[in-house]
Scaffold this motif. Structure first.
Motif, mmCIF file in Angstrom:
data_model
loop_
_atom_site.group_PDB
_atom_site.id
_atom_site.type_symbol
_atom_site.label_atom_id
_atom_site.label_comp_id
_atom_site.label_asym_id
_atom_site.label_seq_id
_atom_site.Cartn_x
_atom_site.Cartn_y
_atom_site.Cartn_z
ATOM 1 N N ALA A 1 -61.904 -1.159 5.955
ATOM 2 C CA ALA A 1 -62.791 -1.550 7.046
ATOM 3 C C ALA A 1 -64.203 -1.837 6.561
ATOM 4 C CB ALA A 1 -62.811 -0.470 8.126
ATOM 5 N N ALA A 2 -64.633 -1.181 5.466
ATOM 6 C CA ALA A 2 -65.990 -1.343 4.942
ATOM 7 C C ALA A 2 -66.035 -0.803 3.518
ATOM 8 C CB ALA A 2 -66.985 -0.594 5.826
ATOM 9 N N PRO A 3 -67.069 -1.151 2.747
ATOM 10 C CA PRO A 3 -67.187 -0.593 1.395
ATOM 11 C C PRO A 3 -67.190 0.928 1.429
ATOM 12 C CG PRO A 3 -68.832 -2.303 1.746
ATOM 13 C CD PRO A 3 -68.187 -2.027 3.077
ATOM 14 N N GLY A 4 -66.417 1.522 0.534
ATOM 15 C CA GLY A 4 -66.340 2.974 0.467
ATOM 16 C C GLY A 4 -65.243 3.584 1.321
ATOM 17 N N GLU A 5 -64.659 2.812 2.234
ATOM 18 C CA GLU A 5 -63.539 3.289 3.042
ATOM 19 C C GLU A 5 -62.253 3.208 2.206
ATOM 20 O OE1 GLU A 5 -63.711 4.414 6.296
ATOM 21 O OE2 GLU A 5 -65.890 4.221 6.146
#
Length: 149
Positions: free
Chosen positions: A68-72
């Motif tokens: 869903a997003a960077p780091g997820e």
């Protein structure tokens, strides 16, 4: 070895780098990197792309993964069989060049559709021209153009 990179247009300080040892992000012009490969089954990441809503896609020899997003955490979102060489986000659609052909999804990779005429052409790269055609570079079969779905 670095294979691909993506600069966030809405946050130009954020860059994601696809390498043979995973996916990394940097927000300080490469002074430091964070590993963002959680959930990938292969650390070789050949390509990276992002849809306008923020969803990130990583193309690996083991398929396509998305977060869903960077780091997820990444989860598998792949056509049935796919060594992903290239990814391209166009509007709300994601395209992937696999050894087996070109596939696209209009629902963030939940379902995939095969682009006709590209099976057994060894697609390696993707682009879009100014006339709304998807350009597909292949390994030994030239450049092909197809109308965007």
């Amino acid at each position: 070895e670095a294979f691909d990179l993506m600069i966030f247009e809405d946050d130009p300080s954020l860059v994601i780098l696809a390498t043979d040892t995973g996916l990394f992000s940097t927000a300080d012009d490469g002074e430091s990197f964070d590993v963002i490969s959680d959930g990938l089954s292969s650390l070789q990441v050949n390509a990276v792309a992002r849809l306008p809503g923020g969803r990130i896609f990583a193309g690996t020899p083991d398929g396509v993964f998305s977060a869903a997003a960077p780091g997820e955490t990444f989860e598998r979102r792949s056509p049935a069989v796919c060594w992903a060489d290239s990814l391209l986000g166009v509007d709300e659609a994601i395209f992937v060049a696999c050894d087996e052909g070109v596939w696209w999804s209009g629902d963030e990779g939940l379902t995939w559709n095969e682009l006709p005429g590209m099976a057994d052409r060894w697609p390696t790269s993707l682009g879009v021209d100014g006339n709304g055609y998807l350009l597909v570079g292949t390994w030994g079969f030239g450049l092909h153009a197809a109308p965007l779905p």
